[in-house]
Design a protein around this motif. Structure first.
Motif, PDB file in Angstrom:
ATOM      1  N   SER A  61       5.227 -21.895  40.380  1.00  0.00           N
ATOM      2  CA  SER A  61       4.492 -23.146  40.157  1.00  0.00           C
ATOM      3  C   SER A  61       3.514 -23.013  38.995  1.00  0.00           C
ATOM      4  O   SER A  61       3.332 -23.948  38.217  1.00  0.00           O
ATOM      5  CB  SER A  61       3.768 -23.579  41.430  1.00  0.00           C
ATOM      6  OG  SER A  61       2.905 -22.559  41.885  1.00  0.00           O
ATOM      7  N   GLN A  62       2.883 -21.849  38.841  1.00  0.00           N
ATOM      8  CA  GLN A  62       1.973 -21.643  37.718  1.00  0.00           C
ATOM      9  C   GLN A  62       2.725 -21.704  36.381  1.00  0.00           C
ATOM     10  O   GLN A  62       2.194 -22.172  35.375  1.00  0.00           O
ATOM     11  CB  GLN A  62       1.254 -20.294  37.878  1.00  0.00           C
ATOM     12  CG  GLN A  62       0.145 -20.098  36.908  1.00  0.00           C
ATOM     13  CD  GLN A  62      -0.746 -18.911  37.263  1.00  0.00           C
ATOM     14  OE1 GLN A  62      -1.937 -19.019  37.091  1.00  0.00           O
ATOM     15  NE2 GLN A  62      -0.207 -17.806  37.739  1.00  0.00           N
ATOM     16  N   GLY A  63       3.977 -21.278  36.391  1.00  0.00           N
ATOM     17  CA  GLY A  63       4.800 -21.351  35.185  1.00  0.00           C
ATOM     18  C   GLY A  63       5.040 -22.788  34.757  1.00  0.00           C
ATOM     19  O   GLY A  63       5.012 -23.102  33.561  1.00  0.00           O
ATOM     20  N   TYR A  64       5.276 -23.675  35.724  1.00  0.00           N
ATOM     21  CA  TYR A  64       5.444 -25.099  35.390  1.00  0.00           C
ATOM     22  C   TYR A  64       4.189 -25.643  34.715  1.00  0.00           C
ATOM     23  O   TYR A  64       4.269 -26.385  33.738  1.00  0.00           O
ATOM     24  CB  TYR A  64       5.741 -25.920  36.648  1.00  0.00           C
ATOM     25  CG  TYR A  64       7.112 -25.726  37.219  1.00  0.00           C
ATOM     26  CD1 TYR A  64       8.247 -26.084  36.505  1.00  0.00           C
ATOM     27  CD2 TYR A  64       7.271 -25.191  38.491  1.00  0.00           C
ATOM     28  CE1 TYR A  64       9.512 -25.908  37.045  1.00  0.00           C
ATOM     29  CE2 TYR A  64       8.537 -25.015  39.038  1.00  0.00           C
ATOM     30  CZ  TYR A  64       9.649 -25.376  38.306  1.00  0.00           C
ATOM     31  OH  TYR A  64      10.898 -25.199  38.837  1.00  0.00           O
ATOM     32  N   THR A  65       3.030 -25.258  35.228  1.00  0.00           N
ATOM     33  CA  THR A  65       1.770 -25.718  34.649  1.00  0.00           C
ATOM     34  C   THR A  65       1.628 -25.236  33.215  1.00  0.00           C
ATOM     35  O   THR A  65       1.223 -25.994  32.330  1.00  0.00           O
ATOM     36  CB  THR A  65       0.582 -25.229  35.508  1.00  0.00           C
ATOM     37  OG1 THR A  65       0.742 -25.724  36.834  1.00  0.00           O
ATOM     38  CG2 THR A  65      -0.739 -25.696  34.938  1.00  0.00           C
ATOM     39  N   ILE A  66       1.978 -23.981  32.961  1.00  0.00           N
ATOM     40  CA  ILE A  66       1.902 -23.428  31.603  1.00  0.00           C
ATOM     41  C   ILE A  66       2.844 -24.182  30.672  1.00  0.00           C
ATOM     42  O   ILE A  66       2.481 -24.509  29.542  1.00  0.00           O
ATOM     43  CB  ILE A  66       2.191 -21.913  31.618  1.00  0.00           C
ATOM     44  CG1 ILE A  66       1.038 -21.185  32.317  1.00  0.00           C
ATOM     45  CG2 ILE A  66       2.405 -21.386  30.202  1.00  0.00           C
ATOM     46  CD1 ILE A  66       1.304 -19.722  32.611  1.00  0.00           C
ATOM     47  N   LEU A  67       4.042 -24.482  31.138  1.00  0.00           N
ATOM     48  CA  LEU A  67       4.982 -25.253  30.314  1.00  0.00           C
ATOM     49  C   LEU A  67       4.385 -26.609  29.945  1.00  0.00           C
ATOM     50  O   LEU A  67       4.379 -27.005  28.769  1.00  0.00           O
ATOM     51  CB  LEU A  67       6.306 -25.462  31.057  1.00  0.00           C
ATOM     52  CG  LEU A  67       7.206 -24.251  31.217  1.00  0.00           C
ATOM     53  CD1 LEU A  67       8.362 -24.569  32.155  1.00  0.00           C
ATOM     54  CD2 LEU A  67       7.725 -23.768  29.873  1.00  0.00           C
ATOM     55  N   GLN A  68       3.885 -27.324  30.934  1.00  0.00           N
ATOM     56  CA  GLN A  68       3.339 -28.662  30.699  1.00  0.00           C
ATOM     57  C   GLN A  68       2.110 -28.621  29.799  1.00  0.00           C
ATOM     58  O   GLN A  68       1.938 -29.480  28.935  1.00  0.00           O
ATOM     59  CB  GLN A  68       3.005 -29.336  32.027  1.00  0.00           C
ATOM     60  CG  GLN A  68       4.250 -29.670  32.824  1.00  0.00           C
ATOM     61  CD  GLN A  68       3.937 -30.110  34.246  1.00  0.00           C
ATOM     62  OE1 GLN A  68       2.939 -29.718  34.836  1.00  0.00           O
ATOM     63  NE2 GLN A  68       4.818 -30.929  34.805  1.00  0.00           N
ATOM     64  N   ASP A  69       1.251 -27.616  29.986  1.00  0.00           N
ATOM     65  CA  ASP A  69       0.003 -27.517  29.214  1.00  0.00           C
ATOM     66  C   ASP A  69       0.233 -27.051  27.777  1.00  0.00           C
ATOM     67  O   ASP A  69      -0.693 -27.100  26.965  1.00  0.00           O
ATOM     68  CB  ASP A  69      -0.974 -26.555  29.900  1.00  0.00           C
ATOM     69  CG  ASP A  69      -1.533 -27.107  31.200  1.00  0.00           C
ATOM     70  OD1 ASP A  69      -1.361 -28.319  31.469  1.00  0.00           O
ATOM     71  OD2 ASP A  69      -2.138 -26.317  31.960  1.00  0.00           O
ATOM     72  N   ASN A  70       1.425 -26.572  27.469  1.00  0.00           N
ATOM     73  CA  ASN A  70       1.672 -26.008  26.142  1.00  0.00           C
ATOM     74  C   ASN A  70       2.785 -26.716  25.384  1.00  0.00           C
ATOM     75  O   ASN A  70       3.461 -26.119  24.543  1.00  0.00           O
ATOM     76  CB  ASN A  70       1.951 -24.509  26.269  1.00  0.00           C
ATOM     77  CG  ASN A  70       0.694 -23.737  26.577  1.00  0.00           C
ATOM     78  OD1 ASN A  70      -0.090 -23.441  25.690  1.00  0.00           O
ATOM     79  ND2 ASN A  70       0.468 -23.457  27.855  1.00  0.00           N
TER      80      ASN A  70
END
Length: 194
Positions: A61-70
């Protein structure tokens, strides 16, 4: 150089990023795998990277956040299936950060099945993403190897559908750009007196 192959961000060093993996607990290592590989890609290939493919086809789930934030617009998962021509935002199967695909050499998949994906997508107005891994003269029995002959049969069928105007066959990045921009565009028409 001729535009037949697209290189896509698949992480910096292909570490497993699934929920519960060692890296899934380390934000900075996870960010390095996604964002630093993006910087490397842009430096060496000169194009902005907006799509991502998970190593091992899974991400936390943290990976999804990194994708969206970048600045990533979409990612592809391991789930087999079709996608809507207007995916929803989110990371559930078939949504932008969990797009479905078909493995070109999954068990039981042959030319007839592959061509059937194209026919079904046309009939039902769906989006097909195919995962190609290796194309060799002979099947080496390793992961997702398709022979040159088998790939030529499928690509010929696909080219006929493209030539007839039934199919648009873009790269993954170009398809994502087009659909995302279409979803997020507004057209205003004005009638001016005189």
């Amino acid at each position: 150089n001729e535009g037949h192959v697209e290189v896509i961000n698949h992480s910096y060093s292909h570490k497993t990023m699934k929920e519960g993996s060692l890296i899934s607990y380390n934000y900075f290592s996870l960010r390095h795998q996604i964002v630093d590989s993006d910087k490397y890609y842009e430096k060496n290939f000169g194009e902005e990277q907006i799509v991502f493919i998970f190593p091992g086809n899974a991400i936390c789930s943290q990976g999804y956040t990194i994708l969206q934030d970048n600045g990533f617009w979409a990612s592809r998962s391991d789930t087999r299936g079709f996608n809507s021509l207007s995916p929803e935002d989110g990371n559930q199967d078939g949504q932008w950060y969990q797009l479905c695909m078909f493995g070109i050499k999954d068990d039981g998949v042959d030319t007839e099945v592959r061509n059937g994906w194209i026919d079904q997508a046309i009939t039902e107005n769906l989006w097909v993403i195919e995962m190609w891994h290796e194309v060799l003269a002979e099947d080496d029995e390793l992961f997702q190897t398709i022979t040159i002959g088998e790939s030529a049969e499928h690509l010929y069928y696909l080219s006929q559908k493209v030539d007839s105007g039934e199919v648009w066959n873009p790269t993954f990045t170009d398809a994502v750009k087009y659909i995302r921009e279409k979803q997020n565009s507004n057209v205003y028409a004005y009638i001016l007196d005189g």
